[in-house]
Design a protein around this motif. Structure first.
Motif, short mmCIF file in Angstrom:
data_model
loop_
_atom_site.label_atom_id
_atom_site.label_comp_id
_atom_site.label_asym_id
_atom_site.label_seq_id
_atom_site.Cartn_x
_atom_site.Cartn_y
_atom_site.Cartn_z
N ARG A 129 13.66 64.17 68.84
CA ARG A 129 14.51 64.47 67.38
C ARG A 129 15.13 63.42 66.88
O ARG A 129 16.66 63.09 66.95
CB ARG A 129 16.03 65.02 68.24
N ASP A 130 14.35 62.57 66.75
CA ASP A 130 14.68 61.24 65.74
C ASP A 130 15.51 61.49 64.29
O ASP A 130 16.44 60.89 63.26
CB ASP A 130 13.98 60.21 65.00
N ALA A 131 14.73 63.01 63.98
CA ALA A 131 15.75 64.05 62.38
C ALA A 131 16.13 64.98 63.17
O ALA A 131 15.04 65.43 63.54
CB ALA A 131 14.86 63.28 61.36
N ASP A 132 16.21 65.65 61.58
CA ASP A 132 16.19 67.42 62.09
C ASP A 132 15.56 68.03 60.40
O ASP A 132 14.92 68.80 61.59
CB ASP A 132 17.80 67.88 61.69
N VAL A 133 15.04 67.27 59.68
CA VAL A 133 14.01 67.79 58.88
C VAL A 133 13.79 65.94 58.39
O VAL A 133 14.12 65.15 58.19
CB VAL A 133 15.18 68.37 57.43
N ALA A 134 12.68 67.26 57.95
CA ALA A 134 11.31 65.51 57.13
C ALA A 134 11.22 66.46 56.14
O ALA A 134 10.72 67.44 56.25
CB ALA A 134 10.92 64.71 57.92
N ILE A 135 10.87 65.53 54.87
CA ILE A 135 10.46 65.48 53.42
C ILE A 135 8.96 64.10 53.38
O ILE A 135 9.24 63.09 53.62
CB ILE A 135 11.28 65.47 52.27
N ARG A 136 7.20 65.52 53.45
CA ARG A 136 7.04 63.85 53.94
C ARG A 136 5.68 64.59 53.07
O ARG A 136 4.98 65.92 53.20
CB ARG A 136 6.40 64.41 55.26
N PRO A 137 4.89 63.65 52.45
CA PRO A 137 3.58 63.78 51.62
C PRO A 137 2.64 63.79 52.78
O PRO A 137 2.76 62.87 53.92
CB PRO A 137 3.92 61.73 51.66
N ALA A 138 2.32 64.63 52.74
CA ALA A 138 0.48 65.29 53.50
C ALA A 138 -0.38 65.87 52.70
O ALA A 138 -0.22 66.75 51.80
CB ALA A 138 0.97 65.73 54.92
N GLN A 139 -1.68 65.85 53.52
CA GLN A 139 -2.18 66.72 52.60
C GLN A 139 -2.24 68.25 53.15
O GLN A 139 -2.14 69.48 52.17
CB GLN A 139 -4.40 66.52 52.76
N SER A 140 -1.78 68.26 54.14
CA SER A 140 -0.89 69.59 54.82
C SER A 140 -0.09 69.91 55.42
O SER A 140 0.79 68.80 56.70
CB SER A 140 -2.41 70.43 55.56
N LYS A 141 0.72 71.23 56.62
CA LYS A 141 1.54 70.86 56.51
C LYS A 141 1.10 69.94 58.16
O LYS A 141 0.49 70.29 59.06
CB LYS A 141 2.50 71.89 57.69
N PRO A 142 2.12 68.84 58.42
CA PRO A 142 2.16 68.37 60.09
C PRO A 142 2.54 69.69 61.37
O PRO A 142 3.33 70.61 61.26
CB PRO A 142 3.09 67.32 59.37
N ALA A 143 1.08 69.22 61.99
CA ALA A 143 1.79 70.15 63.01
C ALA A 143 2.16 69.47 63.78
O ALA A 143 2.09 68.43 63.97
CB ALA A 143 0.24 70.63 64.32
N PRO A 144 3.04 70.09 64.68
CA PRO A 144 3.65 71.54 65.24
C PRO A 144 4.76 71.44 64.47
O PRO A 144 5.32 72.60 64.89
CB PRO A 144 3.14 71.84 66.54
#
Length: 165
Positions: A11-26
């Motif tokens: 819970r360091d943040a509620d939402v993240a906008i992340r660059p990644a090749q696939s959706k970060p699991a989980p």
């Protein structure tokens, strides 16, 4: 807003906008589009380099926090360590150093194309892009404030990507 990797699980943040090749699991979220990258430098820096070669340029590189990013991984593969003249953990800082003529940098085109005083360098390099994702923890996905924020940001970012590419 930070370049540090925050943990949604802790819970360091509620939402993240992340660059990644696939959706970060989980995490729960969706794909927003692709970020394109290109090599940039100032015209002054390039003036004496009419036929640039990657390994001969001075490079401005992502620092430790961004070492695992797509440009960071590319730099480790393609650029000799001896040619890295500066590291920074901010794309904006790399862009500003590029504007000042300190060297070349691999920047996302959404940034490099908008910065005054730099331009894309016509040099042979591996073209690449990275996916962009908006994600949250599964426990927060149905919270009204999270859902509203993610819907608003998703639409704004997708519209910006569509206008640029």
């Amino acid at each position: 807003i930070t370049n540090s990797i925050l943990s949604l699980t802790r819970r360091d943040a509620d939402v993240a906008i992340r660059p990644a090749q696939s959706k970060p699991a989980p995490l729960v979220g969706h794909y927003l589009g692709d970020i394109q990258f290109a090599v940039y430098a100032s015209p002054d820096y390039m003036r004496d380099r009419p036929r640039p070669i990657l390994a001969e340029l001075d490079w401005l590189s992502p620092g430790d926090v961004m070492a695992g990013s797509t440009p960071g991984r590319w730099m480790r593969r393609a650029i000799p360590k001896a040619k890295i003249v500066m590291k920074a953990d901010s794309l904006l800082a790399l862009g500003c150093a590029t504007q000042r003529g300190l060297g070349a940098a691999m920047l996302p085109t959404y940034l490099g194309d908008e910065l005054d005083g730099i331009e894309r360098v016509d040099v042979a390099y591996e073209k690449f892009s990275n996916g962009l994702w908006i994600v949250t923890h599964a426990d927060l996905a149905n919270a009204a404030r999270i859902h509203t924020f993610m819907a608003f940001m998703s639409e704004a970012i997708k519209q910006d990507i569509a206008e640029r590419y």
